[in-house]
Design an enzyme around this catalytic site. Structure first.
Site, short mmCIF file in Angstrom:
data_model
loop_
_atom_site.label_atom_id
_atom_site.label_comp_id
_atom_site.label_asym_id
_atom_site.label_seq_id
_atom_site.Cartn_x
_atom_site.Cartn_y
_atom_site.Cartn_z
N LYS A 182 -41.23 -14.44 11.16
CA LYS A 182 -42.50 -14.11 11.83
C LYS A 182 -42.58 -12.60 12.04
O LYS A 182 -41.82 -12.04 12.83
CB LYS A 182 -42.62 -14.80 13.18
CG LYS A 182 -44.06 -14.70 13.69
CD LYS A 182 -44.19 -14.94 15.18
CE LYS A 182 -44.02 -13.70 16.01
NZ LYS A 182 -45.01 -12.64 15.77
N GLY A 235 -36.41 -6.80 19.03
CA GLY A 235 -37.58 -6.53 19.86
C GLY A 235 -37.16 -6.14 21.26
O GLY A 235 -36.05 -5.63 21.46
N SER A 236 -38.03 -6.42 22.22
CA SER A 236 -37.77 -5.96 23.59
C SER A 236 -36.69 -6.80 24.28
O SER A 236 -36.51 -7.99 23.96
CB SER A 236 -39.06 -6.04 24.41
OG SER A 236 -39.51 -7.37 24.47
N THR A 237 -36.03 -6.20 25.24
CA THR A 237 -34.99 -6.90 26.00
C THR A 237 -35.60 -8.08 26.75
O THR A 237 -35.00 -9.15 26.84
CB THR A 237 -34.31 -5.92 26.97
OG1 THR A 237 -33.74 -4.87 26.18
CG2 THR A 237 -33.21 -6.58 27.79
N GLU A 238 -36.83 -7.88 27.24
CA GLU A 238 -37.49 -8.94 28.02
C GLU A 238 -37.70 -10.19 27.16
O GLU A 238 -37.35 -11.32 27.59
CB GLU A 238 -38.84 -8.37 28.47
CG GLU A 238 -39.59 -9.25 29.41
CD GLU A 238 -41.03 -8.73 29.57
OE1 GLU A 238 -41.36 -7.65 29.06
OE2 GLU A 238 -41.82 -9.46 30.19
N GLY A 240 -36.15 -10.86 24.35
CA GLY A 240 -34.82 -11.32 23.94
C GLY A 240 -34.20 -12.25 24.98
O GLY A 240 -33.61 -13.28 24.66
N GLU A 257 -31.16 -8.05 18.72
CA GLU A 257 -31.09 -6.59 18.67
C GLU A 257 -32.23 -6.08 19.54
O GLU A 257 -33.39 -6.22 19.18
CB GLU A 257 -31.19 -6.11 17.22
CG GLU A 257 -30.68 -4.72 17.02
CD GLU A 257 -31.79 -3.69 17.11
OE1 GLU A 257 -32.02 -3.19 18.23
OE2 GLU A 257 -32.40 -3.42 16.08
N CYS A 291 -35.78 1.79 18.16
CA CYS A 291 -34.90 1.24 19.18
C CYS A 291 -33.71 2.16 19.44
O CYS A 291 -33.23 2.26 20.56
CB CYS A 291 -34.43 -0.16 18.79
SG CYS A 291 -33.81 -0.26 17.12
N GLU A 390 -37.01 2.15 28.43
CA GLU A 390 -37.39 2.45 27.04
C GLU A 390 -38.88 2.80 26.99
O GLU A 390 -39.73 1.95 27.25
CB GLU A 390 -37.10 1.22 26.17
CG GLU A 390 -37.23 1.47 24.70
CD GLU A 390 -36.76 0.29 23.86
OE1 GLU A 390 -37.14 -0.85 24.17
OE2 GLU A 390 -36.01 0.52 22.89
#
Ligand code: NDP
Length: 487
Positions: A182, A235-238, A240, A257, A291, A390
């Site tokens: 995706k 993508g973002s930590t949130e 993830g 990642e 990133c 970030e």
């Protein structure tokens, strides 16, 4: 002369070896960030389309020709896809620049060759993935098989769409998995085009499927789908963190990642010309939507004022410009929301007591576009939000340090651990600091270098698992132990 007006073909889903519309017939629009104009309509996958793609990928994995191919044939197919990407390089690079806003110099000269190299590198691995014969007892012949995991779901971000296709898809296919990918809703075009080329290359139906759509719908459906064995996410930590929790229900394997706020450390004995170049490309390459961007610049007190003055001089020369112009080095941010988020952080920095010594404003090109100037925040304290969060834009936070221990302490005083840079002419110090930094990549006297042969991934809350290199193959395979009685 630019050709932003040339039409872009509508995007279709790639499912079971065919380019198809969404089952609902729904589409979404993707925009050119440099002109704010629509580029084309793209099929919007729902949970139903994800299910179709997963069924196709499962069938291809379990009963299609894919698992029966000789390793050398699988290798040839991956190599053929690399060749087709190279053959269509100008078209794919242009799509990437129109969709993402990054300079065509980056899409065509850096990202595209990286994708080709990634498919070629992993094509080379197909014939070299091996188990082991292990000496356990004369009563048994004992060996291991290194086997694919099954269906890999790849969920990728908008900052490096085509590179991420290479990083996620090439190792998964090399190891014999099948893939449902995706792309981000903001930048689906290059992934859909590579999906078409995979059909042309002769990959069997269902081996590589692309479902463009919303993260909250198509992405969520992938993470919940019991037919997917592993999710590889960047993508973002949130998001993830959310994926990790959701994936627990079906016990999916994960590679995550995630974000970064990487320290780029300049010691007093560094080659300052090189360090200035490294500090600049470390943050402004990819518009800072990277990133691993060197977004926290740590500079030794004894050279701080001179270094910042030279940095500011260089940043002020980096005006945003038309991404399709080959001379442009600073493009448009991916969306209006991202631009506003970045400008919001500049304001936060001001309120926290940092000084904006270069840039800090939106700067339209030909009267349009989501461009932000190359920005330098001086006098940042490592505890400020602009040092800890970030920003994901062309904004550099500059922080002072006193001596090696203080540099390492501040570099590590953060939840992230994706990458770091070290600038020094002292060889012992360079290696010692590289060991002490808690990050998945450390660049010494260089920054932002990547190669398919070098693993990439995070420490701490920057995630786990690795893309690229031999380590990534461990993440897309599992080991089976076989015992054969010999008595
Ligand atoms: P996200 O993490 O939201 O997006 C990454 C991918 O995940 C996209 O394909 C997205 O789909 C998808 N996604 C979103 N929600 C879900 C979900 N619930 N389940 C499954 N997949 C999902 O990043 P954003 O685009 O929102 O960017 C926000 C911030 O994240 C940026 O400002 C930046 O700070 C950071 N970021 C970091 C990246 C990195 O490489 N470390 C890359 C991108 C962003 P879709 O976009 O189509 O909704």
């Amino acid at each position: 002369m630019t050709d932003t007006m040339a039409p872009v073909r509508p995007g279709k889903l790639i499912i079971n070896g065919q380019a198809v519309d969404a089952a609902s017939g729904k589409t979404f629009t993707t925009y050119n960030p440099a002109t704010e104009e629509p580029l084309c309509a793209v099929a919007e996958a729902s949970a139903e389309d994800v299910d179709r793609a997963v069924q196709a990928a499962r069938a291809a994995f379990e009963s299609g020709p894919w698992p029966k191919l000789k390793a050398s044939e699988r290798q040839r197919l991956l190599w053929r896809l690399a060749e087709l990407i190279e053959k269509n390089a100008d078209e794919i690079a242009r799509l990437e620049t129109l969709d993402n806003g990054k300079p065509i110099f980056e899409s065509r000269q850096i990202d595209l060759p990286m994708v080709v190299n990634t498919f070629q590198y992993f094509a080379g691995w197909v014939t070299k993935l091996a188990g082991e014969t292990l000496p356990v007892s004369p009563a048994f012949f004992t060996y291991t098989l290194r086997e694919p995991i099954g269906v890999v779901g790849a969920i990728i971000p908008w900052n490096f769409p085509m590179i991420m296709v290479g990083w996620k898809v090439a190792p998964a296919l090399a190891a014999g998995n099948t893939v449902v990918l995706k792309p981000a809703e903001l930048t689906p075009l290059s992934a859909l085009r590579i999906g078409e080329l995979a059909i042309e290359a002769g990959l069997p139906p269902g081996v590589f499927n692309v479902v463009s759509g919303k993260g909250s719908v198509a992405g969520e459906a992938m993470v919940r789908h019991p037919g997917i064995d592993k999710i590889s996410f960047t993508g973002s930590t949130e998001v993830g963190r959310h994926i990790m929790k959701t994936a627990a229900d079906t016990m999916k394997k994960l590679t995550l990642e995630l974000g970064g706020k990487s320290p780029n450390i300049v010691f007093a004995d560094a080659d300052l010309d090189a360090a200035i170049r490294g500090a600049t490309t470390g943050i402004f390459y990819g518009k800072g939507e990277v990133c691993a961007a060197g977004s926290r610049l740590l500079v030794d007190s004894s050279i701080y004022d001179e270094f910042v003055a030279r940095l500011v001089e260089r940043a002020k020369k980096m005006a945003p410009a038309d991404p399709l112009d080959p001379k442009t080095r600073l493009g448009a941010l991916v969306s209006k929301d991202q631009m506003n988020k970045v400008l919001g952080y500049v304001d936060t920095g001001r309120k926290e007591g940092a000084r904006v010594v270069a840039g800090g404003e939106r700067q339209a090109v030909n009267g349009k576009g989501w461009f932000v100037q190359a920005t330098v925040l001086d006098g940042v304290d490592n505890r400020m939000r602009v040092a800890q969060e970030e920003i994901f834009g062309p904004v550099l936070s500059v922080i002072r340090f006193d001596g090696v221990d203080d540099a390492v302490r501040q570099a590590n005083a953060i939840d992230f651990g994706l990458a770091a840079g070290v600038w020094t002419t002292n060889v012992k110090q360079a290696h010692a600091v590289a060991r002490r930094i808690r990050a998945g990549t450390v660049w010494i006297n260089t920054y932002n270098f990547y190669d398919p042969g070098m693993p990439f991934g995070g420490y701490k809350q920057s995630g786990f698992g690795r893309d690229l290199g031999p380590d990534s193959l461990r993440d897309v395979t599992q080991v089976k132990s076989v015992w054969v009685s010999t008595e």
